[in-house]
Design an enzyme around this catalytic site. Structure first.
Site, PDB file in Angstrom:
ATOM      1  N   CYS A  35       0.729  -1.102   0.240  1.00  0.00           N
ATOM      2  CA  CYS A  35      -0.089   0.023   0.062  1.00  0.00           C
ATOM      3  C   CYS A  35       0.886   1.300  -0.039  1.00  0.00           C
ATOM      4  CB  CYS A  35      -0.834  -0.054   1.314  1.00  0.00           C
ATOM      5  SG  CYS A  35      -0.022   0.081   2.847  1.00  0.00           S
ATOM      6  N   ASP A  37       2.412   2.877   2.581  1.00  0.00           N
ATOM      7  CA  ASP A  37       2.318   3.393   3.689  1.00  0.00           C
ATOM      8  C   ASP A  37       3.435   3.227   4.587  1.00  0.00           C
ATOM      9  OD1 ASP A  37      -0.232   4.018   2.978  1.00  0.00           O
ATOM     10  OD2 ASP A  37      -1.437   2.816   4.190  1.00  0.00           O
ATOM     11  N   CYS A  60      -2.841   5.134   5.517  1.00  0.00           N
ATOM     12  CA  CYS A  60      -4.548   5.061   5.733  1.00  0.00           C
ATOM     13  C   CYS A  60      -4.849   5.536   7.169  1.00  0.00           C
ATOM     14  CB  CYS A  60      -4.791   3.830   5.274  1.00  0.00           C
ATOM     15  SG  CYS A  60      -4.697   2.582   6.642  1.00  0.00           S
ATOM     16  N   CYS A 104      -2.524  -2.958   8.745  1.00  0.00           N
ATOM     17  CA  CYS A 104      -2.438  -1.771   9.058  1.00  0.00           C
ATOM     18  C   CYS A 104      -1.934  -1.771  10.363  1.00  0.00           C
ATOM     19  CB  CYS A 104      -3.556  -0.719   8.837  1.00  0.00           C
ATOM     20  SG  CYS A 104      -4.488  -0.988   7.515  1.00  0.00           S
TER      21      CYS A 104
END
Ligand code: FES
Length: 144
Positions: A35, A37, A60, A104
Site C-alpha cells: 500500500c 504506507d 491510511c 495496518c
C-alpha cells in the site's frame, strides 16, 4: 455495524502522540510495500522504561489509528512489555479493524519493535534476535 469502530474514528480524527522526538533514543521506520504506507516511531527511554513516544504515519486512517493506540499502550511501559505488544492487541484495543485493514495494525507492531531494536543496537545491548522481524529464520523461532 459500521465499518469502523468509534475508537478507530476517535484515534484517526484525534490521534495521540503525533510528532517527532528530536533526541530520541530509538527510532523505527517501517513500510508496507503493497500500500506504500510508512510509519515512524520515536522512543525516549530511561532505565528500560519508555518515558515518551511519538509517531509519524504517512498512511491510511487505520494505520494512523493503530499508531495512536499503540503509542498510548506502550507509554510508561518497560521495553520488554512493548516488545510483547501484538498487532492483534492493538486492533482489539481499537474495538476491531475490518479484516482487510488488519495489516495496518501490523505496521504499528513492527515500527515499535524496530525502534526498540534501534535503541539496543545504538547502545550495544544484547538481545534475542528472534524477537525481531529481521531474524533470518532460525529453527528456534520458526518452529510452529
Ligand atoms: Fe496501508 Fe493501511 S492501507 S497501512
Amino acid at each position: 455495524m459500521a465499518l469502523y469502530s468509534e475508537k478507530v474514528m476517535d484515534h484517526f480524527t484525534n490521534p495521540r502522540n503525533v510528532g517527532v522526538i528530536e533526541d530520541a533514543d530509538g527510532v523505527g521506520e517501517v513500510g508496507n510495500a503493497k500500500c506504500g504506507d510508512i510509519m515512524k516511531i520515536y522512543l525516549k527511554i530511561s532505565d528500560d522504561i519508555i518515558t515518551d513516544v511519538k509517531f509519524e504515519t504517512f498512511g491510511c486512517g487505520s494505520a494512523i489509528a493503530s499508531s495512536s493506540m499503540a503509542t498510548e499502550m506502550i507509554k510508561g511501559k518497560a521495553l520488554s512489555e512493548a516488545l510483547q505488544l501484538s498487532n492483534k492487541a492493538v486492533a482489539e484495543a481499537l474495538d476491531g479493524l475490518p479484516a482487510h485493514k488488519m495489516h495496518c495494525s501490523v505496521l504499528a507492531e513492527e515500527a515499535i519493535k524496530a525502534a526498540v531494536k534501534d535503541y539496543y543496537d545504538k547502545n550495544g545491548i544484547e538481545y534475542d534476535k528472534c524477537q525481531f522481524a529481521d531474524c533470518s529464520g532460525c529453527a528456534h523461532c520458526h518452529e510452529e
